[in-house]
Design a protein around this motif. Sequence first.
Motif, PDB file in Angstrom:
ATOM      1  N   UNK A 135       0.824  -1.210   0.000  1.00 55.07           N
ATOM      2  CA  UNK A 135       0.000   0.000   0.000  1.00 55.07           C
ATOM      3  C   UNK A 135       0.856   1.258   0.000  1.00 55.07           C
ATOM      4  N   UNK A 136       1.905   1.283   0.798  1.00 55.78           N
ATOM      5  CA  UNK A 136       2.742   2.482   0.889  1.00 55.78           C
ATOM      6  C   UNK A 136       3.479   2.751  -0.420  1.00 55.78           C
ATOM      7  N   UNK A 137       3.807   1.700  -1.139  1.00 55.26           N
ATOM      8  CA  UNK A 137       4.487   1.877  -2.424  1.00 55.26           C
ATOM      9  C   UNK A 137       3.618   2.618  -3.439  1.00 55.26           C
ATOM     10  N   UNK A 138       2.308   2.551  -3.266  1.00 57.44           N
ATOM     11  CA  UNK A 138       1.395   3.117  -4.260  1.00 57.44           C
ATOM     12  C   UNK A 138       1.503   4.635  -4.380  1.00 57.44           C
ATOM     13  N   UNK A 139       2.029   5.312  -3.352  1.00 57.30           N
ATOM     14  CA  UNK A 139       2.159   6.770  -3.410  1.00 57.30           C
ATOM     15  C   UNK A 139       3.620   7.210  -3.533  1.00 57.30           C
ATOM     16  N   UNK A 140       4.512   6.262  -3.773  1.00 52.13           N
ATOM     17  CA  UNK A 140       5.905   6.628  -3.974  1.00 52.13           C
ATOM     18  C   UNK A 140       6.785   6.502  -2.751  1.00 52.13           C
ATOM     19  N   UNK A 141       6.216   6.027  -1.636  1.00 51.09           N
ATOM     20  CA  UNK A 141       7.045   5.747  -0.463  1.00 51.09           C
ATOM     21  C   UNK A 141       7.813   4.448  -0.713  1.00 51.09           C
ATOM     22  N   UNK A 142       9.020   4.352  -0.195  1.00 49.55           N
ATOM     23  CA  UNK A 142       9.876   3.197  -0.453  1.00 49.55           C
ATOM     24  C   UNK A 142      10.137   2.426   0.836  1.00 49.55           C
ATOM     25  N   UNK A 170      -8.556   1.552   6.560  1.00 52.55           N
ATOM     26  CA  UNK A 170      -8.606   3.015   6.630  1.00 52.55           C
ATOM     27  C   UNK A 170      -7.336   3.623   6.058  1.00 52.55           C
ATOM     28  N   UNK A 171      -6.195   2.992   6.323  1.00 54.07           N
ATOM     29  CA  UNK A 171      -4.933   3.432   5.723  1.00 54.07           C
ATOM     30  C   UNK A 171      -5.016   3.372   4.206  1.00 54.07           C
ATOM     31  N   UNK A 172      -5.546   2.258   3.690  1.00 54.68           N
ATOM     32  CA  UNK A 172      -5.662   2.091   2.239  1.00 54.68           C
ATOM     33  C   UNK A 172      -6.493   3.210   1.619  1.00 54.68           C
ATOM     34  N   UNK A 173      -7.582   3.565   2.278  1.00 54.18           N
ATOM     35  CA  UNK A 173      -8.460   4.622   1.755  1.00 54.18           C
ATOM     36  C   UNK A 173      -7.723   5.951   1.679  1.00 54.18           C
ATOM     37  N   UNK A 174      -6.947   6.259   2.725  1.00 61.20           N
ATOM     38  CA  UNK A 174      -6.186   7.517   2.709  1.00 61.20           C
ATOM     39  C   UNK A 174      -5.120   7.493   1.614  1.00 61.20           C
ATOM     40  N   UNK A 175      -4.490   6.351   1.452  1.00 61.79           N
ATOM     41  CA  UNK A 175      -3.438   6.249   0.438  1.00 61.79           C
ATOM     42  C   UNK A 175      -4.009   6.282  -0.981  1.00 61.79           C
TER      43      UNK A 175
END
Length: 406
Positions: free
Chosen positions: A305-312, A392-397
């Motif tokens: 999930x975090x990778x989807x916004x460019x976080x590594x 909820x994290x997924x929705x924000x991301x």
Amino acid sequence: MAKQLPARRLDGIDHNPWVEFIKLSNEYDVVNLGQGFPDFSPPDFAVKAFQQATSGDFMLNQYTMAFGYPPLTKLLASFFGKLLGQELDPFKNVLVTVGAYGALFTAFQALVDKGDEVIIIEPAFDCYEPMTLMAGGRPVFVSLKPNPAPKGQLDTSSDWQLDPTELASKFTSRTKALVLNTPNNPLGKLAQNYLLMCEVRGLYAMYSEDRASLPGMWGRTLTIGSAGKSFSATGWKVGWVLGPDNIMKHLRTVHQNSVFHCPTQAQAAVAQCFEQEQQHFGQPSSYFLQFPQAMQLNRDHMIHSLQSVGLKPLTPQGSYFLIVDISDFKSTMPSLPGAVDEPYDRRFAKWMIKNKGLVAIPVSIFFSRPHQKDFDHYLRFCFVKDEATLQAMDERLQKWKAELQP
């Protein structure tokens, strides 16, 4: 002239970044992935154990033995004795404390004297430095450093390495202790051969469950743990220290002249939990096997999930946490609000709370001040969370990802 009110041992340690980020998080509608606690119930057997402790034997409302509830100290000696390859005396080699935090504080107060040096491997949990200073000691830092993973592969916590020459150079005639946290918080790195890298010259206070089994180490090692992380019950605040009697006797002196005694009912509940686990340990029904397997699914979910916004993300080897590299954001969004000398990850974490509704902890707070600027492009996330929290994290991301679209 009026005397200074606070003791001088408190000079320079009054600011706590956790207070700042918790306060900020409470001011916004956020998904809290920062603090390291589960937002789900402990296992059923643990809940039942606590209920029995509070509603059963009425004498559990009274004092127990100062150094630990005997059924618990016996179980800790039996359980960890097997893991450490030692015959542990429940009354000489075990001390029950107010969480692992209390165990650490007791150890520092008992063993670190004015001018003593304590080697801290960073990133390190932020209590080690102030505890050293309050005891009159001098913290000496040595940093793990990242090595990039091969192209196309995710970085992992195992990529962070300690330079054995640098570590050896930190030992002096004043060295009293080395604090080893494994799995490392915030990295999730497992310690492997740190203690084989340099000559052993002092006491090693180790926040670990296994390193005291190394040849020759038992006689100079304190092994610290807690039920909070072991049984997903951080509010119980039951911790312990294991070690040789010639060292433990000094911790008992501090304990009997400070807290003296830990809550009986919580200790009784933890004793029942260990009794349950001891019956299943090493089998598929073991909670200590089932829980990491379940949390690995959470970890992998969060990484994706975090990778989807460019976080590594960096894949951790253990613990509740993973860290993410925000270097790309530092390049594209360099001028976030904040003080000129404030590390970038702290400014980014505050921006993320206010604008994205997600809470993570800046990794620079786990480094000594001179090194914070070198490690100001990482955030720590906790993945030991309920499925609803991850959703909820997924929705924000997903919303964040949509905003990134041209």
